[in-house]
Enzyme design. Structure first.
Site, PDB file in Angstrom:
ATOM      1  CE  LYS A  97     102.767 106.333  24.108  1.00  0.00           C
ATOM      2  NZ  LYS A  97     101.928 107.557  24.051  1.00  0.00           N
ATOM      3  CG  ASN A 118     103.013 107.801  28.694  1.00  0.00           C
ATOM      4  OD1 ASN A 118     102.774 108.882  28.158  1.00  0.00           O
ATOM      5  ND2 ASN A 118     104.245 107.391  28.939  1.00  0.00           N
ATOM      6  CG  PHE A 138     108.351 116.335  17.789  1.00  0.00           C
ATOM      7  CD1 PHE A 138     108.626 117.099  16.654  1.00  0.00           C
ATOM      8  CD2 PHE A 138     108.576 114.970  17.732  1.00  0.00           C
ATOM      9  CE1 PHE A 138     109.109 116.495  15.488  1.00  0.00           C
ATOM     10  CE2 PHE A 138     109.065 114.370  16.581  1.00  0.00           C
ATOM     11  CZ  PHE A 138     109.319 115.130  15.460  1.00  0.00           C
ATOM     12  N   PRO A 176      86.474 113.742  36.989  1.00  0.00           N
ATOM     13  CG  PRO A 176      85.033 111.964  37.398  1.00  0.00           C
ATOM     14  CD  PRO A 176      86.065 112.804  38.055  1.00  0.00           C
ATOM     15  CE1 TYR A 189     107.070 107.038  25.820  1.00  0.00           C
ATOM     16  CE2 TYR A 189     108.272 105.457  24.471  1.00  0.00           C
ATOM     17  CZ  TYR A 189     107.365 106.497  24.583  1.00  0.00           C
ATOM     18  OH  TYR A 189     106.769 107.000  23.452  1.00  0.00           O
TER      19      TYR A 189
END
Length: 302
Positions: A131, A77, A11, A44, A127
């Site tokens: 974050k 996240n 979005f 990595p 959530y």
């Protein structure tokens, strides 16, 4: 400036990519969709190959998870951000990082309070906690002195392409269909929570502003105004022409109940020279216009 966008098909990622690509002097590259959240599970070498190929001056991280198990939220996240920072630090000239964080990191605040970047962060949801952990990694990278990075702590973005699993996305689809079908009622949960809504175009503009400024650390991005969620539904009712009754007797969102009020102090962003260009009404109009033809019934916004 050569910019690599992670999560460019989401979005907000689409808004950021479109905004940057429209400007002279910017070359925008998008990480392949299959790589975006998969980057949380790679070593990595994969990160190094991605950055070698893109050779970016800056990386904008729009990737992440809004729902899922605690393990999935942590991977999308936190682990992904950790891998990005480590890869950037291995570059001879580390690219600047712009990371999209969330106002959910603040948790519950007193009615009327505008959350500042230096306020205590006490997230109430898995959530928000995930974050916040990603934002802490960004802050630690900045304090190290080896990376230029900023975490844009977004409030509630509105615009075309927002998911049907969100209240704005569901409300736009439900009211558009109800107006066309002549339904008598549409049901929602309680709409009294107050939220700071910001236009997704202004979020993309804030990313651009951050890329070309000396901002670092955490920066709030919002409208600076708290309005009832009911305003969102009422605005969509007016735009769609729905003439039935709005009921608030559906089960409410636990997340809204836990955080009944949200407003960001955006002084730091405004003091850096940024201005908001889009109104709440603009956001609702574009949200409805962004529905695909199967969702946006004939006659809506006519």
């Amino acid at each position: 400036m050569n910019v690599l966008v992670l999560g460019a098909n989401g979005f907000l990622g689409q808004q950021v990519r479109t905004r940057l690509a429209s400007l002279c002097g910017f070359e925008v590259q998008a990480a392949p969709p299959s790589h975006t959240l998969d980057l949380a599970h790679v070593g990595p070498l994969v990160w190094d190959r991605l950055l070698d190929s893109a050779a970016p001056d800056a990386v904008v991280n729009c990737a992440g998870r809004t729902h899922g198990s605690p393990e999935e939220l942590h991977a999308g996240n936190v682990t992904l951000v950790e891998g990005l920072i480590a890869a950037v630090l291995r570059r001879l000239t580390p690219p600047r990082i712009v990371h999209l964080a969330s106002a959910a990191e603040y948790g519950a605040v007193p009615e009327g309070h505008a959350s500042r970047e230096d306020d205590p962060a006490c997230p109430l949801s898995p959530y928000g906690a995930s974050k916040l952990a990603g934002t802490v990694l960004i802050e630690q990278a900045v304090r190290s002195g080896h990376v230029q990075a900023v975490a844009l702590r977004l409030t509630n973005p509105l615009g075309a392409g927002i998911g049907a699993g969100t209240l704005p996305g569901r409300a736009a689809r439900e009211l558009s269909a109800a107006a066309q079908e002549g339904r008598d009622t549409v049901r929602f949960g309680p709409l009294g929570a107050r939220r700071d809504f910001v236009d997704a175009h202004d979020v993309a503009r804030a990313v651009l502003h951050t890329l070309t400024s000396d901002l670092s650390g955490v920066v709030n991005v919002g409208s600076g105004r708290a309005r009832p969620v009911r305003d969102l539904v009422d605005g969509l009712v007016a735009l769609t022409g729905f003439r039935g009754q709005i009921l608030e007797d559906a089960p409410g969102s636990p997340r809204s109940g836990d955080v009944p009020y949200q407003r960001a102090d955006i002084s730091r962003l405004l003091d850096s020279g940024f201005t908001l260009h889009h109104s709440f009404h603009d956001s609702l109009y574009v949200l409805l216009r962004g529905l695909n033809p199967a969702e946006a019934r004939a006659g809506v916004l006519s």
